[in-house]
Design an enzyme around this catalytic site. Structure first.
Site, PDB file in Angstrom:
ATOM      1  N   VAL A 100      -2.082   5.468  -4.630  1.00 52.45           N
ATOM      2  CA  VAL A 100      -3.479   5.134  -4.355  1.00 52.45           C
ATOM      3  C   VAL A 100      -3.636   5.168  -2.841  1.00 52.45           C
ATOM      4  CG1 VAL A 100      -5.298   3.409  -4.596  1.00 52.45           C
ATOM      5  CG2 VAL A 100      -3.579   3.661  -6.407  1.00 52.45           C
ATOM      6  N   HIS A 125      -0.331   6.733   7.100  1.00 53.73           N
ATOM      7  CA  HIS A 125      -1.455   6.673   6.164  1.00 53.73           C
ATOM      8  C   HIS A 125      -1.082   5.749   5.008  1.00 53.73           C
ATOM      9  CE1 HIS A 125      -5.155   8.992   4.633  1.00 53.73           C
ATOM     10  NE2 HIS A 125      -4.975   7.981   3.802  1.00 53.73           N
ATOM     11  N   LEU A 126      -1.812   4.667   4.895  1.00 55.78           N
ATOM     12  CA  LEU A 126      -1.571   3.671   3.853  1.00 55.78           C
ATOM     13  C   LEU A 126      -1.601   4.306   2.465  1.00 55.78           C
ATOM     14  CD1 LEU A 126      -1.409   0.635   2.987  1.00 55.78           C
ATOM     15  CD2 LEU A 126      -3.921   0.676   2.939  1.00 55.78           C
ATOM     16  N   HIS A 127      -0.674   3.901   1.610  1.00 57.49           N
ATOM     17  CA  HIS A 127      -0.681   4.328   0.210  1.00 57.49           C
ATOM     18  C   HIS A 127       0.107   3.320  -0.621  1.00 57.49           C
ATOM     19  CE1 HIS A 127       2.824   6.179   2.119  1.00 57.49           C
ATOM     20  NE2 HIS A 127       3.428   6.148   0.949  1.00 57.49           N
ATOM     21  N   GLN A 128      -0.363   3.095  -1.819  1.00 57.39           N
ATOM     22  CA  GLN A 128       0.309   2.185  -2.746  1.00 57.39           C
ATOM     23  C   GLN A 128       0.931   2.984  -3.877  1.00 57.39           C
ATOM     24  OE1 GLN A 128      -0.154  -1.796  -3.617  1.00 57.39           O
ATOM     25  NE2 GLN A 128      -1.236  -1.434  -5.521  1.00 57.39           N
TER      26      GLN A 128
END
Length: 189
Positions: free
Chosen positions: A83, A140-143
């Site tokens: 995400v 870059h943020l990601h889950q």
């Protein structure tokens, strides 16, 4: 005592017998060679470039208003999703209220879609913050949303750094994308 050359681990060419009988995954080399320093900004960030391409090409399963969901190119298990916010931010605390709400909602929707499509017994959810925190792409943020099944672990990832996947990434992307509307109540953004 004389040893045959394949009795020791000299990192010789694939196919040469040795004590480990490796399974080779050369497609990971590009990622491993560049490592965590491969993304330096928005101009070379795969999470910024992905939404500019077709969903199938970027492995995107769902697009929201401020965030989107895609299949991990190097999955731990079939259906391993990420995400991501559209905005290029490195940290969870950088999200505004709308982004944070959708980021969480899409994580929940991803779990629902995976439950509909492949019936996992559980999930691993995680955000690796920063390079020191283990983020492969720290810029870059990601889950991660990783479906898990009882007995889904074996020796391959540990000794061969190889994960056996039962379908192609394109097929898994198609199945999860098809499951998305039904699993999330048909709500579209």
């Amino acid at each position: 005592m004389n040893q045959a050359p394949w009795d020791t681990d000299n990192y010789v060419l694939p196919g040469v017998p040795d004590a480990f009988q490796r399974l080779w995954t050369p497609h990971r080399e590009a990622y491993q060679v560049k490592g965590q320093d491969q993304v330096t900004g928005e101009d070379n960030c795969p999470f910024c470039a992905g939404p500019q391409r077709e969903d199938e090409q970027s492995l995107i399963v769902h697009r929201g208003r401020t965030c989107y969901v895609l299949l991990n190119l190097y999955p731990y298990n079939p259906g391993h999703l990420l995400v991501c916010p559209y905005r290029h931010v490195p940290d969870l605390t950088d999200l505004d209220a709308e982004e944070a709400a959708e980021f969480t909602a899409l994580t929940q929707d991803a779990m629902r879609a995976l439950r509909t499509q492949s019936h996992p017994a559980g999930f691993n959810l995680g955000i690796n913050q920063g390079k020191a925190g283990g983020a492969g792409i720290a810029a870059h943020l990601h889950q991660h949303v990783i479906p898990r099944w009882s007995g889904d672990t074996n020796f391959l990832p540990i000794i061969a750094q190889t994960k056996s996947l039962s379908a192609t990434l394109g097929e898994i992307r198609r199945l999860v994308a098809q499951a998305w509307p039904a699993a999330t109540g048909g709500a579209e953004d």
